[in-house]
Enzyme design. Sequence first.
Site, PDB file in Angstrom:
ATOM      1  N   LEU A 223      -5.241  13.311  -9.504  1.00  0.00           N
ATOM      2  CA  LEU A 223      -5.536  12.782  -8.152  1.00  0.00           C
ATOM      3  C   LEU A 223      -6.748  11.872  -8.222  1.00  0.00           C
ATOM      4  CD1 LEU A 223      -5.766  15.683  -5.550  1.00  0.00           C
ATOM      5  CD2 LEU A 223      -3.918  14.008  -5.733  1.00  0.00           C
ATOM      6  N   HIS A 224      -6.645  10.662  -7.672  1.00  0.00           N
ATOM      7  CA  HIS A 224      -7.861   9.838  -7.593  1.00  0.00           C
ATOM      8  C   HIS A 224      -7.838   8.786  -6.494  1.00  0.00           C
ATOM      9  CE1 HIS A 224      -5.309   7.244 -10.172  1.00  0.00           C
ATOM     10  NE2 HIS A 224      -5.962   6.258  -9.588  1.00  0.00           N
ATOM     11  N   ARG A 225      -6.724   8.694  -5.738  1.00  0.00           N
ATOM     12  CA  ARG A 225      -6.679   7.662  -4.693  1.00  0.00           C
ATOM     13  C   ARG A 225      -7.715   7.960  -3.616  1.00  0.00           C
ATOM     14  NH1 ARG A 225      -4.743   3.695  -6.976  1.00  0.00           N
ATOM     15  NH2 ARG A 225      -3.042   4.368  -8.291  1.00  0.00           N
ATOM     16  N   ASP A 303      -1.087  11.010  -7.770  1.00  0.00           N
ATOM     17  CA  ASP A 303      -1.093   9.814  -6.920  1.00  0.00           C
ATOM     18  C   ASP A 303      -1.321   8.578  -7.788  1.00  0.00           C
ATOM     19  OD1 ASP A 303      -3.783  10.041  -7.575  1.00  0.00           O
ATOM     20  OD2 ASP A 303      -4.442  10.518  -5.533  1.00  0.00           O
TER      21      ASP A 303
END
Length: 387
Positions: A223-225, A303
């Site tokens: 996850l990094h958005r 994501d």
Amino acid sequence: MKIFLVAGARPNFMKIAPIYKQLTKFPKDFKPIIVHTGQHYDEKMSKIFFEDLQIPKPHIYLGVGSGSHAYQTAQIMIRFEKVLLEHQPDMVMVVGDVNSTVACSLVASKIVYSDSERRRPIIAHVEAGLRSFDWNMPEETNRVLTDHLSDILFTTCSDANQNLIKEGIALQKIAFVGNVMIDSLVQFMSLAKKSNILNQLSHQFAERISHPLEEGKFALVTLHRPSNVDDPKVLGMILNAFVEISERIPIVFPMHPRTQKLTRQLPKTLLETLSNRPILITEPVGYLDFLYLEQAAKLVLTDSGGIQEETTYLNIPCLTLRPNTERPITIREGTNRLVPLEKETIVKYALDSLNEVSKSTRPIKYWDGQAAKRIVEYLRKRGKVFN
Ligand code: UD1
Ligand code: UDP
């Protein structure tokens, strides 16, 4: 042709590596120079990939580091302009959709070489034409601007060609060559299979899991958005969904530094719960370890853009925690599904997916390990046109 190959952030390294290697096969025709902007700089976000992907250290390092979009983009531009004037390459090749991509294309498009016949370098964009049509994503701005600044647009799929044509980009600038990220995967999968990461994690997290981790018996998460991780409420909701999913299957979660930074703002109770569950949160891992984890996972929740593509190639179910994707081919022809961002829905999709028999998919055209070869063939045939 002297070619600057620009990379800055994690997913760029897998994309430039096969192109660099292919260009070096023709030393009389090409002199590739790797320019690293320094957008990503932690060892696990940068240096490790040069080792894993077996490419030389960057020839030029701009060392920009982190900052706001304006600060980071401007720093890259200022530093890139200097090296562009100094080296006067014939071509600037950019990949993907990060701030380094747009910053370097913009500089290249306006530079004026004073003592050269060429006024400015040719700009080539690899992975052109992808569109999420979601202008809340900083990457959408980067994609559209870079494409409109580029002289050659190398695409990964026919959707991308359609998007570019609709935006009025001349057909003769577009070349459908395939997916260079898959080139790296194809090249390194057999080496990746020697990874010891499952044993390492089983040992490191022995108190959290009842059995050592096994292939096909864990879920992999990234996850990094900004839309998922910058608001502690949203991040907390997603992590609470993972807590429920972890009752069925252990989760391996190599955490992006952006997300690590934000977890510090989460409620203590959630952090305590996370630390007692089979949710194995680690630093980001290297490319070979990550490829191994991807092909061994029962399910991937992410994501990431690149991971939607890699799971499709590997035929591993992928749940994408986003309302849209610039890579619809991974849904149409691959294993990807978009998941609405609500806790119950995330849990339901994940548990349903664990019970389903995997969908079998057909290979996607030109996602075959030969994309960099097509790019270099194109340059050898067409390069003279630009001279
Ligand atoms: C960037 C790209 C995104 C891409 C992602 C891949 C843009 C606008 N975003 O997002 O498209 O999917 O990379 O991973 O270009 N940080 C570190 N160490 C590092 C790098 C970053 O600690 O080596 C932290 C910093 O606090 C930084 C934050 O992560 O402020 C975000 O980094 P940044 O490069 O701005 O964006 P990403 O979220 O990594
Ligand atoms: N990746 C990796 N280690 C990790 C997470 C991802 O090597 O801990 C690799 C992954 O295999 C893929 C790329 O990084 O090749 C995707 O990068 P990321 O998700 O950061 O960016 P995006 O593709 O979303 O722009």
